[in-house]
Design a protein around this motif. Structure first.
Motif, PDB file in Angstrom:
ATOM      1  N   TYR A  33     124.973  20.585 120.549  1.00 38.98           N
ATOM      2  CA  TYR A  33     124.240  20.881 119.323  1.00 38.98           C
ATOM      3  C   TYR A  33     124.573  22.299 118.853  1.00 38.98           C
ATOM      4  O   TYR A  33     124.737  23.200 119.667  1.00 38.98           O
ATOM      5  N   TYR A  35     123.023  25.315 116.219  1.00 40.26           N
ATOM      6  CA  TYR A  35     121.881  25.776 115.439  1.00 40.26           C
ATOM      7  C   TYR A  35     122.213  27.141 114.844  1.00 40.26           C
ATOM      8  O   TYR A  35     123.085  27.859 115.328  1.00 40.26           O
ATOM      9  N   PHE A  45     118.733  23.408 112.487  1.00 39.91           N
ATOM     10  CA  PHE A  45     119.686  22.454 113.037  1.00 39.91           C
ATOM     11  C   PHE A  45     120.900  22.353 112.119  1.00 39.91           C
ATOM     12  O   PHE A  45     120.758  22.187 110.913  1.00 39.91           O
ATOM     13  N   TYR A  48     125.145  17.854 115.483  1.00 38.43           N
ATOM     14  CA  TYR A  48     125.227  17.503 116.894  1.00 38.43           C
ATOM     15  C   TYR A  48     126.424  16.591 117.130  1.00 38.43           C
ATOM     16  O   TYR A  48     126.887  15.891 116.230  1.00 38.43           O
ATOM     17  N   LEU A  91     123.604  29.463 117.636  1.00 39.72           N
ATOM     18  CA  LEU A  91     123.301  29.014 118.991  1.00 39.72           C
ATOM     19  C   LEU A  91     123.883  27.629 119.232  1.00 39.72           C
ATOM     20  O   LEU A  91     123.819  26.754 118.366  1.00 39.72           O
ATOM     21  N   THR A  98     122.651  12.531 124.386  1.00 39.64           N
ATOM     22  CA  THR A  98     121.776  12.653 123.227  1.00 39.64           C
ATOM     23  C   THR A  98     120.496  11.883 123.535  1.00 39.64           C
ATOM     24  O   THR A  98     120.498  10.924 124.295  1.00 39.64           O
ATOM     25  N   GLN A 104     117.588  20.489 126.366  1.00 40.84           N
ATOM     26  CA  GLN A 104     118.789  21.162 125.918  1.00 40.84           C
ATOM     27  C   GLN A 104     118.945  22.474 126.672  1.00 40.84           C
ATOM     28  O   GLN A 104     117.969  23.178 126.926  1.00 40.84           O
ATOM     29  N   PHE A 106     120.727  26.051 126.368  1.00 36.82           N
ATOM     30  CA  PHE A 106     121.268  26.886 125.306  1.00 36.82           C
ATOM     31  C   PHE A 106     122.212  27.950 125.836  1.00 36.82           C
ATOM     32  O   PHE A 106     122.027  28.496 126.923  1.00 36.82           O
ATOM     33  N   GLY A 107     123.209  28.255 125.022  1.00 38.42           N
ATOM     34  CA  GLY A 107     124.050  29.401 125.276  1.00 38.42           C
ATOM     35  C   GLY A 107     123.384  30.658 124.758  1.00 38.42           C
ATOM     36  O   GLY A 107     122.326  30.598 124.125  1.00 38.42           O
TER      37      GLY A 107
END
Lengths: 115, 111
Positions: A33, A35, A45, A48, A91, A98, A104, A106-107
């Motif tokens: 994903y 963002y 968003f 994805y 992000l 999915t 999720q 996140f980085g």
């Protein structure tokens, strides 16, 4: 194991230039994903991927934004002809699959500044 | 706006007190997730509550869900300075994988 990584961590670019943002998801995660988060705001968003496919591109703000994913792994978000309003933290997150049942990961994000 | 709304937008409490933040959403959901964000960077998943659950606990976290009111609350008990962060709820439009995050609550816990 390694988490989600993003590069660069910071990017300053001049208005009108193109930028590429990279995301390396957790190995084996099929969902990815993107963002965007403006200063002090929530997450917007963008898009994805399930595998290499992006079924829903409706979140991309304009046709200057595009994203691809190859080999079911690395993803690149490209912004063409950047504008000052594109300045934000971008992000990336991945999940095993999915589905809203999967959390999720996140980085750390890429902070983009368009001057 | 498709975003959910959290309130309060900002909350400042003393260490040891409880912190409650609320989230309202607009769509039918199957579950709702809460995330935490430090320093404006990556988010960390805290807890997931399903639409058929009314309350869920995880350590010092307690989450409630009221689907009739389309709202959820996150309670952090016995808060610590390290809990200082922004907290977001996230939902997914039924039938899609498009996540909608709320606007967030900025929590500050004073030592």
């Amino acid at each position: 194991g390694a988490g989600v990584s993003q590069s660069p961590s910071n990017k300053v670019t001049e208005k009108g230039k193109d930028v590429e943002l990279r995301c390396d998801p957790i190995s084996g995660h099929t969902a990815l994903y993107w963002y965007r988060q403006s200063l002090g705001q929530g997450l917007e968003f963008l898009i994805y991927f399930q595998g290499n496919s992006a079924p829903d591109k409706s979140g991309l703000p304009s046709d200057r934004f595009s994203a691809e994913r190859t080999g079911g792994s690395v993803s690149t978000l490209t912004i063409q002809r950047t504008q000052q309003e594109d300045s934000a933290v971008y992000l990336c997150a991945s999940s095993r699959r999915t589905g809203e049942m999967y959390e999720q990961y996140f980085g750390p994000g890429t902070r983009l500044t368009v001057t | 706006s498709q975003q959910g709304e959290e309130d309060p937008q900002a909350l400042s409490i003393q260490e040891g007190e409880n912190a409650t933040m609320n989230c309202s959403y607009k769509t039918s959901i199957n579950n709702l997730q809460w995330y935490r964000q430090n320093s404006g960077r990556g988010l960390v998943h805290l807890i997931l509550i399903r639409s058929n659950e009314r309350e869920k606990h995880s350590g010092r976290l307690r989450v409630t869900l009221d689907t009739s009111k389309k709202s959820s609350s996150l309670l952090i008990t016995a808060s610590r300075a390290a809990d200082t962060a922004s907290y977001f709820c996230a939902t997914v439009f039924t039938g899609t994988y498009k996540y909608i995050f709320g606007t967030g609550t900025r929590l500050k816990v004073l030592a």
